[in-house]
Scaffold this motif. Structure first.
Motif, PDB file in Angstrom:
ATOM      1  N   PHE A   1      80.989  39.191   0.792  1.00  0.00           N
ATOM      2  CA  PHE A   1      82.298  38.842   1.021  1.00  0.00           C
ATOM      3  C   PHE A   1      83.022  39.204  -0.256  1.00  0.00           C
ATOM      4  CE2 PHE A   1      86.032  36.776   1.580  1.00  0.00           C
ATOM      5  CZ  PHE A   1      86.307  36.828   2.959  1.00  0.00           C
ATOM      6  N   GLU A   2      84.304  40.121  -0.172  1.00  0.00           N
ATOM      7  CA  GLU A   2      85.230  40.262  -1.059  1.00  0.00           C
ATOM      8  C   GLU A   2      86.571  39.757  -0.918  1.00  0.00           C
ATOM      9  OE1 GLU A   2      86.653  44.287  -3.571  1.00  0.00           O
ATOM     10  OE2 GLU A   2      86.448  44.240  -1.410  1.00  0.00           O
ATOM     11  N   PHE A   3      87.033  38.860  -1.803  1.00  0.00           N
ATOM     12  CA  PHE A   3      88.300  38.211  -1.786  1.00  0.00           C
ATOM     13  C   PHE A   3      89.214  39.297  -2.637  1.00  0.00           C
ATOM     14  CE2 PHE A   3      85.945  34.423  -1.375  1.00  0.00           C
ATOM     15  CZ  PHE A   3      86.719  33.620  -0.484  1.00  0.00           C
ATOM     16  N   GLY A   4      90.264  39.867  -1.901  1.00  0.00           N
ATOM     17  CA  GLY A   4      91.206  41.072  -2.855  1.00  0.00           C
ATOM     18  C   GLY A   4      90.373  42.259  -2.312  1.00  0.00           C
TER      19      GLY A   4
ATOM     20  N   GLY B   1      90.398  49.329  -1.960  1.00  0.00           N
ATOM     21  CA  GLY B   1      88.915  49.246  -1.306  1.00  0.00           C
ATOM     22  C   GLY B   1      87.633  50.166  -1.997  1.00  0.00           C
ATOM     23  N   ALA B   2      88.033  50.178  -3.319  1.00  0.00           N
ATOM     24  CA  ALA B   2      87.238  50.849  -4.184  1.00  0.00           C
ATOM     25  C   ALA B   2      85.662  49.895  -4.265  1.00  0.00           C
ATOM     26  CB  ALA B   2      87.822  51.135  -5.495  1.00  0.00           C
ATOM     27  N   THR B   3      85.954  48.629  -4.370  1.00  0.00           N
ATOM     28  CA  THR B   3      84.547  47.935  -4.313  1.00  0.00           C
ATOM     29  C   THR B   3      84.100  47.614  -2.985  1.00  0.00           C
ATOM     30  OG1 THR B   3      85.465  46.909  -6.617  1.00  0.00           O
ATOM     31  CG2 THR B   3      83.836  45.705  -5.434  1.00  0.00           C
ATOM     32  N   SER B   4      84.772  47.607  -1.999  1.00  0.00           N
ATOM     33  CA  SER B   4      84.263  47.554  -0.792  1.00  0.00           C
ATOM     34  C   SER B   4      83.464  48.804  -0.547  1.00  0.00           C
ATOM     35  CB  SER B   4      85.275  47.524   0.384  1.00  0.00           C
ATOM     36  OG  SER B   4      86.072  46.237   0.201  1.00  0.00           O
ATOM     37  N   LEU B   5      84.045  49.825  -0.785  1.00  0.00           N
ATOM     38  CA  LEU B   5      83.363  51.214  -0.843  1.00  0.00           C
ATOM     39  C   LEU B   5      82.148  51.292  -1.730  1.00  0.00           C
ATOM     40  CD1 LEU B   5      82.972  54.152   0.238  1.00  0.00           C
ATOM     41  CD2 LEU B   5      84.801  54.737  -1.657  1.00  0.00           C
ATOM     42  N   LEU B   6      82.000  50.652  -3.046  1.00  0.00           N
ATOM     43  CA  LEU B   6      81.124  50.649  -3.658  1.00  0.00           C
ATOM     44  C   LEU B   6      79.929  50.195  -3.242  1.00  0.00           C
ATOM     45  CD1 LEU B   6      80.279  51.261  -6.803  1.00  0.00           C
ATOM     46  CD2 LEU B   6      80.680  48.600  -7.213  1.00  0.00           C
ATOM     47  N   LEU B   7      80.234  48.806  -2.515  1.00  0.00           N
ATOM     48  CA  LEU B   7      79.327  47.716  -2.071  1.00  0.00           C
ATOM     49  C   LEU B   7      78.523  48.547  -0.930  1.00  0.00           C
ATOM     50  CD1 LEU B   7      80.912  44.285  -2.638  1.00  0.00           C
ATOM     51  CD2 LEU B   7      79.264  45.516  -4.006  1.00  0.00           C
ATOM     52  N   ALA B   8      79.579  49.197   0.016  1.00  0.00           N
ATOM     53  CA  ALA B   8      78.724  49.969   1.304  1.00  0.00           C
ATOM     54  C   ALA B   8      77.961  51.001   0.907  1.00  0.00           C
ATOM     55  CB  ALA B   8      80.054  50.240   2.102  1.00  0.00           C
ATOM     56  N   ALA B   9      78.406  51.819  -0.304  1.00  0.00           N
ATOM     57  CA  ALA B   9      77.607  52.640  -0.751  1.00  0.00           C
ATOM     58  C   ALA B   9      76.132  52.499  -1.252  1.00  0.00           C
ATOM     59  CB  ALA B   9      78.448  53.784  -1.571  1.00  0.00           C
ATOM     60  N   ASN B  10      76.097  51.309  -1.713  1.00  0.00           N
ATOM     61  CA  ASN B  10      74.918  50.763  -2.614  1.00  0.00           C
ATOM     62  C   ASN B  10      74.149  49.700  -1.883  1.00  0.00           C
ATOM     63  OD1 ASN B  10      75.224  52.601  -5.140  1.00  0.00           O
ATOM     64  ND2 ASN B  10      77.077  51.932  -4.487  1.00  0.00           N
ATOM     65  N   SER B  11      74.394  49.548  -0.680  1.00  0.00           N
ATOM     66  CA  SER B  11      73.478  48.633  -0.024  1.00  0.00           C
ATOM     67  C   SER B  11      72.703  49.107   1.056  1.00  0.00           C
ATOM     68  CB  SER B  11      74.388  47.385   0.490  1.00  0.00           C
ATOM     69  OG  SER B  11      75.428  48.135   1.371  1.00  0.00           O
ATOM     70  N   ALA B  12      71.969  48.122   1.762  1.00  0.00           N
ATOM     71  CA  ALA B  12      70.966  48.639   2.607  1.00  0.00           C
ATOM     72  C   ALA B  12      71.936  49.129   3.997  1.00  0.00           C
ATOM     73  CB  ALA B  12      70.090  47.319   3.101  1.00  0.00           C
ATOM     74  N   ASP B  13      71.354  49.846   4.557  1.00  0.00           N
ATOM     75  CA  ASP B  13      71.865  50.360   5.706  1.00  0.00           C
ATOM     76  C   ASP B  13      72.690  49.436   6.673  1.00  0.00           C
ATOM     77  OD1 ASP B  13      71.418  52.859   4.963  1.00  0.00           O
ATOM     78  OD2 ASP B  13      69.782  53.125   6.598  1.00  0.00           O
ATOM     79  N   HIS B  14      71.816  48.117   6.840  1.00  0.00           N
ATOM     80  CA  HIS B  14      72.220  47.210   7.846  1.00  0.00           C
ATOM     81  C   HIS B  14      73.344  46.205   7.247  1.00  0.00           C
ATOM     82  CE1 HIS B  14      69.006  45.381   5.663  1.00  0.00           C
ATOM     83  NE2 HIS B  14      69.635  44.114   5.659  1.00  0.00           N
ATOM     84  N   ALA B  15      73.554  46.338   5.848  1.00  0.00           N
ATOM     85  CA  ALA B  15      74.307  45.456   5.106  1.00  0.00           C
ATOM     86  C   ALA B  15      75.738  45.438   5.798  1.00  0.00           C
ATOM     87  CB  ALA B  15      74.382  45.643   3.635  1.00  0.00           C
ATOM     88  N   ARG B  16      76.441  44.311   5.739  1.00  0.00           N
ATOM     89  CA  ARG B  16      77.873  44.229   6.099  1.00  0.00           C
ATOM     90  C   ARG B  16      78.848  43.954   5.020  1.00  0.00           C
ATOM     91  NH1 ARG B  16      78.883  47.031  10.265  1.00  0.00           N
ATOM     92  NH2 ARG B  16      80.790  46.270  10.239  1.00  0.00           N
ATOM     93  N   ILE B  17      79.992  44.608   5.002  1.00  0.00           N
ATOM     94  CA  ILE B  17      80.954  43.871   3.840  1.00  0.00           C
ATOM     95  C   ILE B  17      81.874  43.636   4.523  1.00  0.00           C
ATOM     96  CG2 ILE B  17      82.380  44.931   1.899  1.00  0.00           C
ATOM     97  CD1 ILE B  17      79.090  46.697   2.650  1.00  0.00           C
ATOM     98  N   THR B  18      82.537  42.186   4.214  1.00  0.00           N
ATOM     99  CA  THR B  18      83.614  41.621   4.781  1.00  0.00           C
ATOM    100  C   THR B  18      84.592  41.557   3.572  1.00  0.00           C
ATOM    101  OG1 THR B  18      82.336  40.494   6.361  1.00  0.00           O
ATOM    102  CG2 THR B  18      84.643  39.886   6.273  1.00  0.00           C
ATOM    103  N   THR B  19      85.699  41.927   4.050  1.00  0.00           N
ATOM    104  CA  THR B  19      86.622  41.903   2.666  1.00  0.00           C
ATOM    105  C   THR B  19      88.259  41.492   3.293  1.00  0.00           C
ATOM    106  OG1 THR B  19      87.837  43.379   0.995  1.00  0.00           O
ATOM    107  CG2 THR B  19      87.227  44.401   3.001  1.00  0.00           C
ATOM    108  N   VAL B  20      88.698  40.615   2.556  1.00  0.00           N
ATOM    109  CA  VAL B  20      90.131  40.032   2.779  1.00  0.00           C
ATOM    110  C   VAL B  20      91.433  40.584   2.010  1.00  0.00           C
ATOM    111  CG1 VAL B  20      89.803  37.774   1.529  1.00  0.00           C
ATOM    112  CG2 VAL B  20      91.301  38.001   3.524  1.00  0.00           C
TER     113      VAL B  20
END
Ligand SMILES: C[S@@+](CC[C@H](N)C(=O)[O-])C[C@H]1O[C@@H](n2cnc3c(N)ncnc32)[C@H](O)[C@@H]1O
Length: 247
Positions: A69-72, A76-95
């Motif tokens: 989960f990301e506040f802020g 979208g650079a950090t959401s993308l960073l986390l999406a690109a460096n996590s397991a395929d099944h991982a989810r990123i929720t960002t507000v």
């Protein structure tokens, strides 16, 4: 780790060098290169440095979170960073804040010296910037990364984790929204409601010369929790549950 006692982390803020985390990764994967996938750092203000990005990925490698989960969201650079460096099944929720209709038609504001010197002017600039541009880095991202990201649009101070089904769901929470004391305090209280028993909560802008409220808040928080500040970055984090044993 400084302040460690008997495998537990002492209360207060301990400083560690980035290489303490990198050593742990080497110990975890002694026979292979651990790579990561990152954009060239953006020239826009408000983003992470390359070292900070590598620390978030190092924590991802060490803790293998599947719900982020990301506040802020910002661009979208950090959401993308986390999406690109996590397991395929991982989810990123960002507000981030809701966008008013027509905001996108407004030109992105230019950053001037005031935005870099005054904390509330800086926050105001970031809000106007994202209102004008949207989360450009996420919108341009490859579909396989976009698919991992869920976006929420609300004032995080009014976030209701229970009503939104977010309670006790996340193992990695990154707090980087509004930087005033009240917002950081509310976001942290919500992060604690949203965190699984085994989780990490990370603040950006700790030890910032600009957003001093973040440091003030985290220092107060550390009176009852062990917090780790990574030197040469503005990242501070607290680990919970069995993740403590990995630090
Ligand atoms: C520093 S930027 C986030 C940078 C982003 N985490 C990254 O690493 O690229 C701060 C963001 O928080 C958002 N924000 C500020 N106050 C907020 C609030 N009360 N609720 C939701 N988002 C907020 C701003 O609109 C801005 O996009």
């Amino acid at each position: 780790m400084d302040n460690d006692s008997g495998g537990g982390l002492g209360y207060g803020v301990s400083k560690i060098r980035p290489k303490r985390l990198f050593e742990k990764i080497e110990a975890l994967s002694p026979d292979r290169n651990v790579m990561f996938n990152v954009m060239i750092p953006t020239s826009a203000i408000g983003g992470l440095t390359l070292l900070e990005s590598s620390i978030l990925v190092a924590l991802t490698v060490l803790l293998a979170p599947s719900e982020f989960f990301e506040f802020g969201t910002y661009h979208g650079a950090t959401s993308l960073l986390l999406a690109a460096n996590s397991a395929d099944h991982a989810r990123i929720t960002t507000v981030d804040l809701p966008r008013s209709p027509g905001a996108r038609a407004a030109p992105a504001p230019a950053a001037d010296a005031l935005h870099l010197q005054n904390d509330s002017e800086n926050d105001d600039y970031l809000r106007r910037s994202v209102a004008a541009t949207g989360a450009i880095h996420l919108e341009r991202a490859e579909p396989r990364y976009q698919r991992k990201v869920d976006r929420l649009y609300c004032d995080s101070r009014a976030l209701d984790p229970v009503a939104l089904g977010l309670a006790r769901r996340f193992d990695f929470i990154f707090i980087d929204g509004g930087h005033d004391f009240e917002t950081v305090a509310i976001d942290t209280a919500n992060a604690l409601r949203m965190a699984k028993d085994d989780s990490v909560i990370i603040w950006h802008d700790y030890a910032s010369n600009l957003h001093r409220d973040v440091t003030r808040f985290v220092d107060g928080f550390s009176r009852h929790h062990a917090v780790i500040h990574v030197e040469n970055t503005m990242l501070a984090f607290t680990v919970r549950g069995r993740f403590k044993g990995l630090m």
